[in-house]
Design a protein around this motif. Structure first.
Motif, PDB file in Angstrom:
ATOM      1  N   THR A 102      13.325  61.718  53.418  1.00 10.27           N
ATOM      2  CA  THR A 102      13.506  62.862  54.300  1.00 10.27           C
ATOM      3  C   THR A 102      12.304  63.124  55.192  1.00 10.27           C
ATOM      4  O   THR A 102      12.364  63.991  56.049  1.00 10.27           O
ATOM      5  N   THR A 103      11.215  62.387  54.999  1.00  9.77           N
ATOM      6  CA  THR A 103      10.045  62.582  55.851  1.00  9.77           C
ATOM      7  C   THR A 103       9.536  61.227  56.342  1.00  9.77           C
ATOM      8  O   THR A 103       9.729  60.205  55.681  1.00  9.77           O
TER       9      THR A 103
ATOM     10  N   GLY B 103      20.898  62.561  59.022  1.00  7.91           N
ATOM     11  CA  GLY B 103      20.529  63.678  59.886  1.00  7.91           C
ATOM     12  C   GLY B 103      19.085  63.594  60.340  1.00  7.91           C
ATOM     13  O   GLY B 103      18.778  63.835  61.509  1.00  7.91           O
ATOM     14  N   ASN B 104      18.203  63.227  59.421  1.00 11.70           N
ATOM     15  CA  ASN B 104      16.787  63.060  59.788  1.00 11.70           C
ATOM     16  C   ASN B 104      16.627  61.915  60.774  1.00 11.70           C
ATOM     17  O   ASN B 104      15.848  62.003  61.720  1.00 11.70           O
ATOM     18  N   TRP B 105      17.377  60.827  60.546  1.00  6.56           N
ATOM     19  CA  TRP B 105      17.293  59.690  61.468  1.00  6.56           C
ATOM     20  C   TRP B 105      17.669  60.134  62.882  1.00  6.56           C
ATOM     21  O   TRP B 105      16.999  59.795  63.848  1.00  6.56           O
ATOM     22  N   GLY B 106      18.742  60.897  62.998  1.00  5.00           N
ATOM     23  CA  GLY B 106      19.175  61.394  64.305  1.00  5.00           C
ATOM     24  C   GLY B 106      18.125  62.278  64.959  1.00  5.00           C
ATOM     25  O   GLY B 106      17.893  62.197  66.166  1.00  5.00           O
ATOM     26  N   THR B 107      17.492  63.114  64.155  1.00  5.39           N
ATOM     27  CA  THR B 107      16.436  63.987  64.669  1.00  5.39           C
ATOM     28  C   THR B 107      15.258  63.155  65.179  1.00  5.39           C
ATOM     29  O   THR B 107      14.735  63.401  66.265  1.00  5.39           O
ATOM     30  N   TRP B 108      14.843  62.173  64.393  1.00  3.88           N
ATOM     31  CA  TRP B 108      13.723  61.319  64.806  1.00  3.88           C
ATOM     32  C   TRP B 108      14.064  60.579  66.085  1.00  3.88           C
ATOM     33  O   TRP B 108      13.236  60.446  66.982  1.00  3.88           O
ATOM     34  N   ARG B 109      15.301  60.090  66.181  1.00  4.71           N
ATOM     35  CA  ARG B 109      15.721  59.359  67.377  1.00  4.71           C
ATOM     36  C   ARG B 109      15.687  60.266  68.596  1.00  4.71           C
ATOM     37  O   ARG B 109      15.159  59.902  69.637  1.00  4.71           O
ATOM     38  N   CYS B 110      16.215  61.490  68.463  1.00  4.64           N
ATOM     39  CA  CYS B 110      16.234  62.430  69.591  1.00  4.64           C
ATOM     40  C   CYS B 110      14.830  62.848  70.012  1.00  4.64           C
ATOM     41  O   CYS B 110      14.585  63.139  71.186  1.00  4.64           O
ATOM     42  N   ARG B 111      13.912  62.872  69.063  1.00  3.62           N
ATOM     43  CA  ARG B 111      12.521  63.236  69.377  1.00  3.62           C
ATOM     44  C   ARG B 111      11.712  62.045  69.886  1.00  3.62           C
ATOM     45  O   ARG B 111      10.542  62.192  70.223  1.00  3.62           O
TER      46      ARG B 111
END
Length: 169
Positions: free
Chosen positions: A31-32, A67-75
């Motif tokens: 998750t991190t 969900g974390n993967w998507g967040t990292w990708r968007c950032r």
């Protein structure tokens, strides 16, 4: 005899690592960014360094929460994605990644350098011999794999661009 209940019991119903959850695994999802595995810890199985895999395979390979993967990708803090125009439309509109790019990204997260070209050539040298450790042979092997690699489906123009990109590595 007195039975004590810790919590409401609802936690187990939503805990994906709980053995009572359908299809559960005992592996906790990352998750991190600091919990990401080292490139040497990744079991690539049948994937070659130049193989292309969709998002669903990346999150499974790295045991990362989707969900974390998507967040990292968007950032913009995930590995380099291959151009979406290279691929035929697929349900869920996945992003696609080259294995060597994922390993390079993981190495950078651990403060290390990763040479994708050297990694591919070492793979060729180890598996086929020194005579085949060239970028041209990497391209030939990728061409032999074809424009359909598992769930990844290239467009004709996209496959040509992908093969050309291997020579530039």
């Amino acid at each position: 005899m007195r039975h004590e209940t810790v919590g409401s019991g609802r936690e187990a119903a939503f805990d994906r690592t709980s053995p009572t959850h359908a299809g559960a695994t005992n592996k906790k999802l990352t998750t991190t960014l600091s919990d990401l595995p080292h490139p040497s810890e990744i079991a690539l199985g049948e994937h070659r360094p130049w193989s292309v895999i969709p998002t669903s395979s990346v999150v499974a390979l790295l045991s990362v929460d989707r969900g974390n993967w998507g967040t990292w990708r968007c950032r913009g803090i995930g590995p380099a994605e291959l151009p979406v125009s290279w691929f035929k439309p697929a349900s869920g509109q996945p992003c696609y990644y080259r294995i060597s790019d994922i390993l390079s990204w993981l190495a950078s997260r651990h403060g290390e350098l990763f040479d994708s070209r050297a990694y591919m050539l070492d793979f060729m040298r180890t598996n086929l011999g020194s005579n085949f450790a060239t970028s041209e042979w990497v391209r030939r092997m990728a061409e032999r794999d074809g424009p359909v690699q598992g769930s990844v489906r290239f467009t004709p123009a996209g496959f040509k661009a992908y093969l050309a990109s291997l020579l530039a590595i």
